[in-house]
Every structure is written in C-alpha cells, then in structure tokens.
Motif scaffolding. Structure first.
Motif, PDB file in Angstrom:
ATOM      1  N   ASP A 112       0.875  -1.172   0.000  1.00  0.00           N
ATOM      2  CA  ASP A 112       0.000   0.000   0.000  1.00  0.00           C
ATOM      3  C   ASP A 112       0.918   1.230   0.000  1.00  0.00           C
ATOM      4  O   ASP A 112       1.234   1.779   1.058  1.00  0.00           O
ATOM      5  CB  ASP A 112      -0.908  -0.059   1.249  1.00  0.00           C
ATOM      6  N   PRO A 113       1.375   1.630  -1.193  1.00  0.00           N
ATOM      7  CA  PRO A 113       2.381   2.690  -1.268  1.00  0.00           C
ATOM      8  C   PRO A 113       2.017   3.986  -0.523  1.00  0.00           C
ATOM      9  O   PRO A 113       2.882   4.537   0.163  1.00  0.00           O
ATOM     10  CB  PRO A 113       2.561   2.913  -2.774  1.00  0.00           C
ATOM     11  N   PRO A 114       0.757   4.483  -0.574  1.00  0.00           N
ATOM     12  CA  PRO A 114       0.491   5.720   0.161  1.00  0.00           C
ATOM     13  C   PRO A 114       0.722   5.578   1.673  1.00  0.00           C
ATOM     14  O   PRO A 114       1.292   6.471   2.298  1.00  0.00           O
ATOM     15  CB  PRO A 114      -0.990   6.010  -0.141  1.00  0.00           C
ATOM     16  N   THR A 115       0.301   4.440   2.261  1.00  0.00           N
ATOM     17  CA  THR A 115       0.526   4.260   3.702  1.00  0.00           C
ATOM     18  C   THR A 115       2.012   4.034   3.978  1.00  0.00           C
ATOM     19  O   THR A 115       2.555   4.535   4.974  1.00  0.00           O
ATOM     20  CB  THR A 115      -0.313   3.084   4.256  1.00  0.00           C
ATOM     21  N   ALA A 116       2.680   3.304   3.089  1.00  0.00           N
ATOM     22  CA  ALA A 116       4.128   3.102   3.245  1.00  0.00           C
ATOM     23  C   ALA A 116       4.841   4.452   3.276  1.00  0.00           C
ATOM     24  O   ALA A 116       5.764   4.677   4.071  1.00  0.00           O
ATOM     25  CB  ALA A 116       4.667   2.247   2.105  1.00  0.00           C
ATOM     26  N   LEU A 117       4.374   5.360   2.433  1.00  0.00           N
ATOM     27  CA  LEU A 117       4.969   6.699   2.371  1.00  0.00           C
ATOM     28  C   LEU A 117       4.815   7.432   3.709  1.00  0.00           C
ATOM     29  O   LEU A 117       5.755   8.068   4.194  1.00  0.00           O
ATOM     30  CB  LEU A 117       4.287   7.494   1.251  1.00  0.00           C
ATOM     31  N   LYS A 118       3.633   7.326   4.308  1.00  0.00           N
ATOM     32  CA  LYS A 118       3.412   7.960   5.622  1.00  0.00           C
ATOM     33  C   LYS A 118       4.367   7.385   6.655  1.00  0.00           C
ATOM     34  O   LYS A 118       4.957   8.112   7.446  1.00  0.00           O
ATOM     35  CB  LYS A 118       1.972   7.702   6.097  1.00  0.00           C
ATOM     36  N   ILE A 119       4.500   6.058   6.651  1.00  0.00           N
ATOM     37  CA  ILE A 119       5.365   5.391   7.634  1.00  0.00           C
ATOM     38  C   ILE A 119       6.817   5.830   7.429  1.00  0.00           C
ATOM     39  O   ILE A 119       7.534   6.136   8.384  1.00  0.00           O
ATOM     40  CB  ILE A 119       5.229   3.855   7.511  1.00  0.00           C
ATOM     41  N   HIS A 122       7.219   9.444   8.769  1.00  0.00           N
ATOM     42  CA  HIS A 122       7.301   9.520  10.229  1.00  0.00           C
ATOM     43  C   HIS A 122       8.629   8.951  10.729  1.00  0.00           C
ATOM     44  O   HIS A 122       9.255   9.523  11.615  1.00  0.00           O
ATOM     45  CB  HIS A 122       6.151   8.738  10.876  1.00  0.00           C
ATOM     46  N   THR A 123       9.045   7.829  10.133  1.00  0.00           N
ATOM     47  CA  THR A 123      10.281   7.194  10.608  1.00  0.00           C
ATOM     48  C   THR A 123      11.481   8.082  10.315  1.00  0.00           C
ATOM     49  O   THR A 123      12.374   8.237  11.150  1.00  0.00           O
ATOM     50  CB  THR A 123      10.462   5.799   9.967  1.00  0.00           C
ATOM     51  N   ARG A 124      11.494   8.683   9.129  1.00  0.00           N
ATOM     52  CA  ARG A 124      12.624   9.553   8.784  1.00  0.00           C
ATOM     53  C   ARG A 124      12.717  10.748   9.730  1.00  0.00           C
ATOM     54  O   ARG A 124      13.802  11.254   9.994  1.00  0.00           O
ATOM     55  CB  ARG A 124      12.511  10.041   7.332  1.00  0.00           C
ATOM     56  N   THR A 125      11.568  11.200  10.268  1.00  0.00           N
ATOM     57  CA  THR A 125      11.575  12.313  11.218  1.00  0.00           C
ATOM     58  C   THR A 125      11.974  11.840  12.613  1.00  0.00           C
ATOM     59  O   THR A 125      12.810  12.458  13.275  1.00  0.00           O
ATOM     60  CB  THR A 125      10.156  12.935  11.310  1.00  0.00           C
ATOM     61  N   LEU A 126      11.360  10.723  13.043  1.00  0.00           N
ATOM     62  CA  LEU A 126      11.560  10.260  14.421  1.00  0.00           C
ATOM     63  C   LEU A 126      12.897   9.556  14.605  1.00  0.00           C
ATOM     64  O   LEU A 126      13.528   9.668  15.650  1.00  0.00           O
ATOM     65  CB  LEU A 126      10.423   9.299  14.819  1.00  0.00           C
ATOM     66  N   GLN A 147      13.129   6.847  -2.907  1.00  0.00           N
ATOM     67  CA  GLN A 147      13.361   8.279  -2.690  1.00  0.00           C
ATOM     68  C   GLN A 147      12.756   8.745  -1.374  1.00  0.00           C
ATOM     69  O   GLN A 147      13.238   9.671  -0.742  1.00  0.00           O
ATOM     70  CB  GLN A 147      12.804   9.094  -3.857  1.00  0.00           C
ATOM     71  N   ALA A 148      11.676   8.077  -0.958  1.00  0.00           N
ATOM     72  CA  ALA A 148      11.036   8.440   0.309  1.00  0.00           C
ATOM     73  C   ALA A 148      11.813   7.879   1.499  1.00  0.00           C
ATOM     74  O   ALA A 148      11.441   8.114   2.638  1.00  0.00           O
ATOM     75  CB  ALA A 148       9.603   7.927   0.331  1.00  0.00           C
ATOM     76  N   GLY A 149      12.882   7.127   1.221  1.00  0.00           N
ATOM     77  CA  GLY A 149      13.743   6.679   2.307  1.00  0.00           C
ATOM     78  C   GLY A 149      13.708   5.206   2.637  1.00  0.00           C
ATOM     79  O   GLY A 149      14.269   4.790   3.662  1.00  0.00           O
ATOM     80  N   ALA A 150      13.052   4.386   1.794  1.00  0.00           N
ATOM     81  CA  ALA A 150      13.057   2.943   2.063  1.00  0.00           C
ATOM     82  C   ALA A 150      14.481   2.412   1.943  1.00  0.00           C
ATOM     83  O   ALA A 150      15.184   2.745   0.992  1.00  0.00           O
ATOM     84  CB  ALA A 150      12.147   2.218   1.078  1.00  0.00           C
ATOM     85  N   THR A 151      14.913   1.627   2.912  1.00  0.00           N
ATOM     86  CA  THR A 151      16.245   1.026   2.859  1.00  0.00           C
ATOM     87  C   THR A 151      16.277  -0.007   1.740  1.00  0.00           C
ATOM     88  O   THR A 151      17.241  -0.117   1.002  1.00  0.00           O
ATOM     89  CB  THR A 151      16.562   0.339   4.208  1.00  0.00           C
TER      90      THR A 151
END
Lengths: 209, 209
Positions: A112-119, A122-126, A147-151
């Motif tokens: 679910d890419p949109p929810t993955a993006l939210k996660i 948040h993770t990149r901030t926290l 690009q959104a930061g997935a390892t």
C-alpha cells in the motif's frame, strides 16, 4: 481505556464503526502494553506476510511488535500468542506508542504505497538512521519508495519469479550450485544490501545499527 | 490465417470482441510458429512474473514459449523480441500447438486457480510425467493444486516474507551464513524438490525428465 480488549473480541464492522480511524487501541494503551519491549522490529501490517515474517524473526530470537487495522486479523493473531496490536501504522502517535524510539527496524509488510509513504515520513523524522524495509507488489513504486527513504523494497512478483526459475532449472537438470549462483547473482543485482554483502564478503554483524 | 499478426497490433478490446475465447492466434498458426522449438518450457501467462522468468531461463540457455490472452501484453513482449503468443493456455489445443508434446516443463505464471486446474488437467492427460510448476498468491489453494497434479506450488506471499526476513536479519547484524541457513531451512520444509535435493545432497542433473 478498557474498551481496547473488548473491541478486539468484537467483529471488524462494529469496531470500525466505533473507531473509524482504525485505532481501537489508543496510543496510550498501546504504549503501556509495549513498554517492556526494546530493540524490536515493528511490523506494519500483520496479514500473511507479516505473520510469516514474525514467525521467522521470533524463531531467530528477534522481538517483534505487530500493528494492523483489521481487528479480525489482530484477534486471531493474538489468540495464537503473537504480540500484535490494533492500530494504524500510518499514524505518528501509533508508531511512537509501538516503541519506534527503542526499535531497531521497521518493516512495511503490506502493499500500500500511500501508507508506506506515511510510515517512511514519520520514521525519517523520528529515527532518521533507522532502516525501513518495504514490501511492494512489483517494481512500479520502487523509485518512489526509495526516494522516500526505504532502505530496501522487496517486490513479491520478483521473488515469486526467482523461486519459479530456481525450481524450473533444477527440474531441467541444472546443477544445484549453478542454480544457486544464478539466483544469487540476480538478487545481488537487484538488492543493494545483498550486493554490499557479496562485495565485502562480510561474514557477520557489520550492518547492526 | 493472416489475421493473427494484424490483431496483435489492434487493441485488446477489438481483438477480444472478434475472438471472445482469446485466441487471436489460431491453434494452427501457433503450431506453425512453434514448430522449430523443442525441449522448451511453456510459460502460461506472460505478465511480470512470466517475463521475468523467461528472462532468467533464456539467460541460462533454456528455450521458452509464452502464452497470454492479453493482446497488449503479447504485443509489447513480442516487440522486445520474446517468443510469446496470443492464446488461452487453459485450452487443450493451444497447449498442443505450443508444443506440449515436445516440451520439458509447464509453468503457470499467473495466480488463477481455475485456469491452473485446466492446464494441470490437460497436461496430466497429454504428458502424465511432465512437471508443472504453479504460482499462487498464498497457501490457500496449495492442497487443491497439488492434488490436481502440480509438481510444486510457489506462493508469492511466502517468497516475499522470506526475502523481507533475510534483509531484516542481515540489517540486525545476523551473520550472512546463519541467515542463509535459516531461509534455506524454511524453503526446504516448504518445497519438496529443495528438500529432496538437500537430503540427497545431489550436485546435478538427477531430476532431468
């Protein structure tokens, strides 16, 4: 506060009507219940992939905390003794309550890419340094998620085709070692971490963050 | 006869209206075009998994004949130089035309248990000894497909979760050799062929049929 466990025993429709955002466990309840866990993996989504992943990781002594917004899924998994809570992992306060500040890894187990993006956001901030693994249907959202930061992004169609290819080659009489080499090679081309490992020929522990 | 190539250039809707059974390549045309192939793998379905599988197998020198009833899919794959034809692999005459009598293996690359069942049925009648690999979404239809004669069923959710688990363990600092061993162990529990190989420690060729 007391509603959480009750709702888990209700069916999904009722619970969703009462809690349309999908958080029958309030963040406070969740935080209370996960307070004793640390250095754990947060599994966002506890469907087939989440459950199977938890089984492998816990079998290797790695603590997991699961989050899912399907109350039926949560109820069944809890009955089976899994540490999984009813909450929307796309929400910052739910990730905090699941102990993201003490966790070592986040895995998005649903496609679910949109929810993955939210996660990821948040993770990149926290926890800017914490790795996040993301499951995806195919390669379509790979760049976007990276690009959104997935390892790392794991596309299930690739994995299915590699296992079919391995079986096909073995059935056709290719030597097992050659099959293994070919599949490893493709995975190394696709996955950065595996490529790094192969290049460094790293025997252990160097990626512990 | 001449309509085949023309239809491949038409869009799917038009072709499907003209050929509602999804066989713009008649069985005769198909048979003509595959007459020179032998000891090949028939790939039923040529979506992402089928394409990726063909790529791996052909890279290892294994000839493939693909079948798909999505004319757009077929057109694009043919443009890229792949040997793929527009036909419904659930039909006996299409499998015959694709050279099932000279083939070595059939792979069902889509997740569609009713069509997989038809393919298994035809193959079991036409070539009782030939192995058939079947892709599935999850374990839900495993028994049903195995009883229908599937040599192996590859569930994509299992493969996705294993690759996520491998990455998770590596990121958490588990030694690569231990991760490999754990994942191999789970696959051996799940897949008969891999289990047989591990037990026999078979270095090569013994499964060529």
């Amino acid at each position: 506060m007391l509603l959480g466990p009750v709702l888990i025993r209700l069916n999904g429709t009722v619970a969703m009507r009462l809690f349309p955002t999908g958080s029958a466990h309030t963040a406070e309840e969740l935080a209370e219940q996960t307070g004793d866990v640390g250095r754990h993996v947060i599994l966002c989504g506890y469907g087939r992939v989440g459950q199977s992943l938890a089984h492998v990781l816990e079998g290797s002594g790695i603590a997991c905390v699961g989050l899912d917004f399907d109350p039926n899924q949560v109820r069944e998994a809890r009955r089976a003794g899994n540490r999984v809570y009813y909450g929307d992992s796309g929400r910052r306060e739910i990730l905090l309550a699941a102990g993201i500040e003490r966790a070592r890894l986040v895995v998005v187990t649903f496609d679910d890419p949109p929810t993955a993006l939210k996660i990821l956001d948040h993770t990149r901030t926290l926890r800017p340094e914490m790795p996040v693994l993301v499951r995806a249907r195919d390669e379509a959202h790979f760049e976007f998620l990276e690009q959104a930061g997935a390892t790392e992004v794991v596309p299930e169609t690739l994995e299915a085709s590699l296992m079919l290819a391995a079986h096909a080659m073995l059935l056709l009489g290719e030597p097992a070692s050659r099959v293994q080499h070919r599949i490893d090679q493709i995975r190394q081309e696709r996955y950065r971490l595996l490529r790094d490992l192969a290049q460094a020929d790293m025997p252990s522990g160097g990626l512990d963050r």
